[in-house]
Design a protein around this motif. Structure first.
Motif, PDB file in Angstrom:
ATOM      1  N   GLY A  47      -2.484 -10.752   0.956  1.00 53.13           N
ATOM      2  CA  GLY A  47      -3.519  -9.752   0.733  1.00 53.13           C
ATOM      3  C   GLY A  47      -4.887 -10.244   1.167  1.00 53.13           C
ATOM      4  O   GLY A  47      -5.667  -9.501   1.778  1.00 53.13           O
ATOM      5  N   ALA A  48      -5.194 -11.513   0.868  1.00 49.86           N
ATOM      6  CA  ALA A  48      -6.505 -12.058   1.226  1.00 49.86           C
ATOM      7  C   ALA A  48      -6.678 -12.142   2.736  1.00 49.86           C
ATOM      8  O   ALA A  48      -7.736 -11.767   3.274  1.00 49.86           O
ATOM      9  N   PHE A  49      -5.654 -12.608   3.442  1.00 49.48           N
ATOM     10  CA  PHE A  49      -5.774 -12.736   4.895  1.00 49.48           C
ATOM     11  C   PHE A  49      -5.812 -11.359   5.572  1.00 49.48           C
ATOM     12  O   PHE A  49      -6.532 -11.159   6.556  1.00 49.48           O
ATOM     13  N   LEU A  50      -5.039 -10.404   5.030  1.00 45.70           N
ATOM     14  CA  LEU A  50      -5.110  -9.041   5.558  1.00 45.70           C
ATOM     15  C   LEU A  50      -6.492  -8.433   5.319  1.00 45.70           C
ATOM     16  O   LEU A  50      -7.054  -7.773   6.196  1.00 45.70           O
ATOM     17  N   GLY A  51      -7.034  -8.673   4.128  1.00 46.28           N
ATOM     18  CA  GLY A  51      -8.353  -8.144   3.826  1.00 46.28           C
ATOM     19  C   GLY A  51      -9.428  -8.741   4.709  1.00 46.28           C
ATOM     20  O   GLY A  51     -10.349  -8.041   5.146  1.00 46.28           O
ATOM     21  N   MET A  62      -8.006  -0.201   4.847  1.00 50.84           N
ATOM     22  CA  MET A  62      -7.141  -1.367   4.967  1.00 50.84           C
ATOM     23  C   MET A  62      -7.546  -2.462   3.981  1.00 50.84           C
ATOM     24  O   MET A  62      -6.693  -3.142   3.400  1.00 50.84           O
ATOM     25  N   LEU A  63      -8.845  -2.618   3.773  1.00 52.05           N
ATOM     26  CA  LEU A  63      -9.306  -3.594   2.783  1.00 52.05           C
ATOM     27  C   LEU A  63      -8.816  -3.211   1.397  1.00 52.05           C
ATOM     28  O   LEU A  63      -8.360  -4.072   0.628  1.00 52.05           O
ATOM     29  N   MET A 109     -15.296 -14.576   5.000  1.00 49.09           N
ATOM     30  CA  MET A 109     -15.062 -15.996   4.758  1.00 49.09           C
ATOM     31  C   MET A 109     -14.578 -16.224   3.321  1.00 49.09           C
ATOM     32  O   MET A 109     -13.705 -17.061   3.064  1.00 49.09           O
ATOM     33  N   ILE A 110     -15.146 -15.462   2.374  1.00 45.43           N
ATOM     34  CA  ILE A 110     -14.695 -15.578   0.982  1.00 45.43           C
ATOM     35  C   ILE A 110     -13.214 -15.223   0.883  1.00 45.43           C
ATOM     36  O   ILE A 110     -12.433 -15.915   0.218  1.00 45.43           O
ATOM     37  N   TRP A 111     -12.810 -14.161   1.546  1.00 44.96           N
ATOM     38  CA  TRP A 111     -11.401 -13.753   1.538  1.00 44.96           C
ATOM     39  C   TRP A 111     -10.514 -14.838   2.169  1.00 44.96           C
ATOM     40  O   TRP A 111      -9.433 -15.134   1.668  1.00 44.96           O
ATOM     41  N   GLN A 112     -10.936 -15.430   3.268  1.00 48.45           N
ATOM     42  CA  GLN A 112     -10.158 -16.467   3.930  1.00 48.45           C
ATOM     43  C   GLN A 112     -10.007 -17.706   3.053  1.00 48.45           C
ATOM     44  O   GLN A 112      -8.916 -18.289   2.957  1.00 48.45           O
TER      45      GLN A 112
END
Length: 398
Positions: free
Chosen positions: A93-97, A105-106, A167-170
């Motif tokens: 989910g994080a990488f997709l977001g 999509m987010l 970057m936070i999501w990654q």
């Protein structure tokens, strides 16, 4: 006897406890990152606040309806597998977001993350029940209950230097992958043996819902979450209006007030390990939360003292979730039903997270800040009465 059960009987596997708690903190980061990233996401996609609010509220909605089903899943597949699935869902989910070109999509990626969060928060306590010795189980559960305030506070602090929300999501996705690796290497398989049938799982859910103790625990958790989030969702606004501080200062003060919840979590574990009454702890903490809320919303004290009441509200309030989670194995109808009881507690918690901010916002909008004192104070009184109802509830020694 399996190796996991032998560990439970002999000693506490603190390495496994640490990795499980760390996995929970990774899950809580997904909650905190939405709050800190909202202004950045809003600026990129041009969204109104109502639409943006779904970034956070989707977690609570999933938890409100999925707690017991995920609890039965933990019984069927084994808690360790469910924990790994949860970490995998968060990573995906994080990488997709992070790669989402548009908000829909987010938001879809947040649904995946929310599922992962739910899987982790229900599977982890079931693992801790098995890898911690009976004498130290309350302490292990208290450590676990620190995961939410720790994760949210860390996310808020990270937002001070991570200026790109992608970057936070990654980073949170990478942390989930790291937690998966550590879980595989350190957490033993705690599943029993034969997988139960669908009929048996439905019977397990029915047994929990028909037991007085678990239902009362879930209701108290809903009341606690209502009180806590009723204040903390509006704390930055309250601080800015009452103390005339900047948004950045309000964020830092809010993070501090949230983080001290950990002190209450840990104190509950130590007190329970020394034989202090579970009912007594819940009653005392509920009273302190209610009285503190009255002082906060009625502005009975100077600004600095009012903020200290917010700190007291959070710190003492932390006793309640730790006590409720450690009580799940005690009040479960059978030892193997603990994951379902935890699921019921999570449904109660998420119900309070959804209802609390909406109710308090409506009351404040209609009648002003002082009216919020009655709502939170009333919830505290109901929590006290419900806790007293736990006396004499059927339970077992663990």
């Amino acid at each position: 006897m399996t190796a996991a059960v032998a560990t439970e009987d002999a000693r506490t596997d603190w390495l496994a406890v640490s990795v499980v708690v760390a996995s929970g903190i990774v899950a809580a980061l997904q909650v905190g990152k939405a709050a800190i990233a909202m202004p950045l996401v809003q600026a990129e996609f041009g969204l109104d606040l109502g639409t943006l609010g779904w970034l956070a509220s989707i977690f609570a909605v999933l938890g409100m309806v999925g707690g017991i089903p995920v609890g039965t899943l933990a019984i069927a597949l084994g808690a360790r597998r469910v924990l790994l699935l949860g970490l995998l869902a968060i990573a995906l989910g994080a990488f997709l977001g992070a790669a989402a070109p548009r908000f829909p999509m987010l938001l879809a990626s947040r649904v995946v993350e929310g599922l992962g969060f739910l899987l982790i928060t229900i599977a982890a306590p079931a693992i801790l029940q098995r890898v911690a010795s009976p004498a130290q189980r309350d302490i292990a559960m208290a450590l676990w209950s620190c995961f939410m305030p720790t994760g949210i506070a860390l996310a808020m602090l990270a937002g001070l230097w991570l200026t790109d929300w992608r970057m936070i999501w990654q980073v949170t996705g990478a942390l989930a992958v790291a937690a998966m690796v550590l879980t595989v290497l350190t957490v033993p398989n705690t599943s029993g043996g034969t997988r139960p049938s669908g009929t048996a799982l439905a019977g397990d859910a029915g047994a929990v819902l028909s037991a007085r103790g678990p239902v009362l625990l879930g209701f108290i958790f809903a009341l606690y979450a209502l009180m806590f989030f009723a204040l903390f969702n509006f704390l930055p606004v309250l601080l800015m209006q009452r103390m005339q501080v900047s948004l950045a200062a309000a964020g830092l003060l809010g993070a501090l007030a949230s983080a001290v919840n950990i002190i209450g979590n840990l104190a509950a574990g130590l007190l329970l390990a020394r034989g202090v009454s579970r009912v007594g702890l819940i009653v005392a903490a509920s009273l302190v939360m209610g009285l503190s809320a009255i002082g906060i919303f009625l502005a009975l004290l100077p600004d600095s003292a009012t903020f200290l009441l917010c700190v007291l509200f959070s710190m003492v309030g932390g006793i309640i979730p730790a006590t409720l989670l450690s009580s799940a194995p005690v009040l479960a109808p059978a030892a193997g039903l603990t994951p379902v009881v935890i699921g019921l507690l999570m449904q109660g918690s998420n119900l309070g997270q959804v209802v609390g901010p909406v109710a308090i916002g409506s009351v404040i909008e209609a009648f002003g800040w002082p009216s919020a004192a009655g709502l939170v104070g009333g919830a505290a009184v109901i929590a006290v009465l419900t806790a007293l109802g736990l006396r004499g509830a059927p339970g077992r020694k663990v």
